[in-house]
Design a protein around this motif. Structure first.
Motif, PDB file in Angstrom:
ATOM      1  N   UNK A 141      20.880  64.138  16.271  1.00 55.11           N
ATOM      2  CA  UNK A 141      20.296  65.322  15.652  1.00 55.11           C
ATOM      3  C   UNK A 141      21.347  66.384  15.348  1.00 55.11           C
ATOM      4  N   UNK A 142      22.563  66.208  15.850  1.00 58.48           N
ATOM      5  CA  UNK A 142      23.690  67.061  15.466  1.00 58.48           C
ATOM      6  C   UNK A 142      24.524  66.270  14.470  1.00 58.48           C
ATOM      7  N   UNK A 143      24.415  66.524  13.175  1.00 51.80           N
ATOM      8  CA  UNK A 143      25.098  65.684  12.184  1.00 51.80           C
ATOM      9  C   UNK A 143      26.613  65.708  12.348  1.00 51.80           C
ATOM     10  N   UNK A 144      27.224  64.566  12.080  1.00 50.79           N
ATOM     11  CA  UNK A 144      28.673  64.372  12.019  1.00 50.79           C
ATOM     12  C   UNK A 144      29.381  64.493  13.361  1.00 50.79           C
ATOM     13  N   UNK A 163      22.262  75.983  18.408  1.00 55.21           N
ATOM     14  CA  UNK A 163      22.715  76.419  17.092  1.00 55.21           C
ATOM     15  C   UNK A 163      23.221  75.272  16.237  1.00 55.21           C
ATOM     16  N   UNK A 164      23.914  74.296  16.861  1.00 53.84           N
ATOM     17  CA  UNK A 164      24.386  73.140  16.110  1.00 53.84           C
ATOM     18  C   UNK A 164      23.234  72.305  15.570  1.00 53.84           C
ATOM     19  N   UNK A 165      22.135  72.223  16.334  1.00 57.77           N
ATOM     20  CA  UNK A 165      20.973  71.451  15.888  1.00 57.77           C
ATOM     21  C   UNK A 165      20.224  72.179  14.768  1.00 57.77           C
ATOM     22  N   UNK A 166      20.105  73.501  14.891  1.00 57.57           N
ATOM     23  CA  UNK A 166      19.290  74.282  13.961  1.00 57.57           C
ATOM     24  C   UNK A 166      20.035  74.620  12.677  1.00 57.57           C
ATOM     25  N   UNK A 167      21.374  74.589  12.700  1.00 54.66           N
ATOM     26  CA  UNK A 167      22.160  75.128  11.587  1.00 54.66           C
ATOM     27  C   UNK A 167      21.877  74.413  10.270  1.00 54.66           C
ATOM     28  N   UNK A 168      21.932  73.092  10.267  1.00 55.37           N
ATOM     29  CA  UNK A 168      21.794  72.348   9.015  1.00 55.37           C
ATOM     30  C   UNK A 168      20.398  72.512   8.401  1.00 55.37           C
TER      31      UNK A 168
END
Length: 389
Positions: free
Chosen positions: A289-292, A364-369
């Motif tokens: 769920x955290x891309x890349x 924040x890393x999950x929600x950012x994209x």
């Protein structure tokens, strides 16, 4: 009566005895209709580039201040914001099955069946993982101890040739640190227990919100749009439809990508004989769920487990698996599954993930994209509405 005379002070003349702009005879040299030199200097036009830059600068300052205020409010009530986000994610996943069930039963009963079925599926997966860990834990601890000995022997040989005393000293220092900082670690664990309670509270609130979003989300949004002024009502409704379409597309796509990665990783780890293949596959599912970034981190944990239990060769194969999964995810799954919902450049995705991690950590890393994707889709929808008008 005696009239008082008021005398005005004499105007001081510049050197030469005549006012500025006058010739030797005292006549004004300024042409008729022309501005004075001071007025001409005041009316000098600003360079067009500087005027444009200043206009953009103050607008960017206003937008930046507004964004800072929004994030400050969200940071102050981040639990509520996270609960609403989880509720929207759950609603995006529950609405399709609830819509199918609503064709043969009442809407409320369909939502309840979809929710209960999803909870049974999630709890069943967690029970399967717990059973796998409990069954393999004693053997895993023994293999870890043997594996640490093999790693130490491997580091003492070529090409590293580390001193055995240095490795033993490092182990003793780690043990001394843990024993001397036992109180600090205990307080950290207790604070972590408090965080676990907060996590369960947020999850319960998100689940509560998801029920209403799934059952009557359309009516709630229509009521909100009805409270707006008539001129902005249609634009906000169009922006909301675009935002929800993008958000649901991203949610379905990332779940499909994560499930595919987890299945591939689980099969590969099982064939390689790495213990805890099912829990590591679940870790891969969550990390995707955290891309890349999430998938390489999860597979790095799997590589450490493989190194401690199976040796360097299997660990090297797991590292090669990291590269293969990354290529499949980046060049096959994301273009095929998510390109129709999220049209962002990979560099924008990477910068969004890093910026979200800096601002709010893992959350924040999950929600950012999805946040950036929704903002871009809203911008596109509003621009199309202006063009059509």
């Amino acid at each position: 009566m005696t009239r008082r005379l008021v005398t005005r002070p004499a105007r001081r003349l510049p050197p030469g005895g005549r006012p500025r702009g006058a010739d030797r005879a005292g006549r004004d040299r300024t042409p008729a209709g022309a501005a004075s030199p001071a007025a001409a200097r005041a009316a000098t036009p600003v360079a067009p580039g500087l005027r444009t830059a200043a206009g953009y600068a103050w607008r960017l300052l206003v937008v930046g201040a507004a964004a800072y205020a929004v994030f400050a409010v969200l940071g102050r009530f981040h639990e509520l914001a996270l609960a609403l986000f989880l509720g929207l994610v759950a609603a995006a996943m529950l609405r399709p099955p609830a819509g199918l069930l609503a064709r043969v039963m009442p809407r409320g009963l369909a939502v309840a069946c979809a929710l209960i079925g999803s909870l049974i599926l999630v709890l069943g997966a967690l029970a399967l993982v717990g059973e796998a860990v409990e069954g393999e834990w004693p053997a895993l601890v023994r293999e870890f101890r043997d594996g640490l000995g093999r790693i130490q022997s491997w580091l003492q040989g070529p090409p590293f040739r580390l001193d055995a005393h240095a490795l033993s000293d490092a182990q003793s220092k780690i043990g001394d640190y843990l024993s001397s900082h036992r109180s600090t670690l205990l307080s950290t664990a207790l604070s972590g227990a408090g965080r676990v309670v907060a996590v369960f509270t947020v999850a319960a609130l998100g689940l509560f919100c998801s029920v209403f979003f799934t059952y009557s989300g359309d009516r709630q949004w229509n009521w909100f749009c009805a409270q707006l002024p008539g001129g902005a009502r249609e634009r906000v409704a169009a922006a909301g439809r675009a935002a929800w379409r993008t958000f649901t597309g991203y949610t379905h796509g990332i779940v499909l990508v994560a499930a595919t990665n987890a299945v591939l990783v689980g099969i590969a780890l099982y064939l390689l004989g790495v213990p805890l293949a099912v829990p590591l596959a679940l870790l891969e599912f969550v990390a995707a769920f955290v891309p890349l970034i999430g998938s390489p981190v999860a597979l790095g944990v799997a590589a450490v487990v493989a190194l401690a239990t199976q040796g360097p060769l299997v660990a090297a194969l797991v590292v090669a698996l990291i590269v293969v999964i990354g290529q499949i995810e980046g060049h096959l799954l994301h273009p095929l599954v998510m390109s129709w919902a999220v049209r962002l450049h990979p560099m924008v995705v990477a910068l969004s993930v890093v910026a979200g991690a800096i601002a709010a950590g893992i959350v924040g890393a999950v929600v950012a994209v999805p946040l950036v994707s929704v903002a871009w889709s809203v911008h596109q929808a509003l621009r199309e509405a202006r063009t059509a008008a």
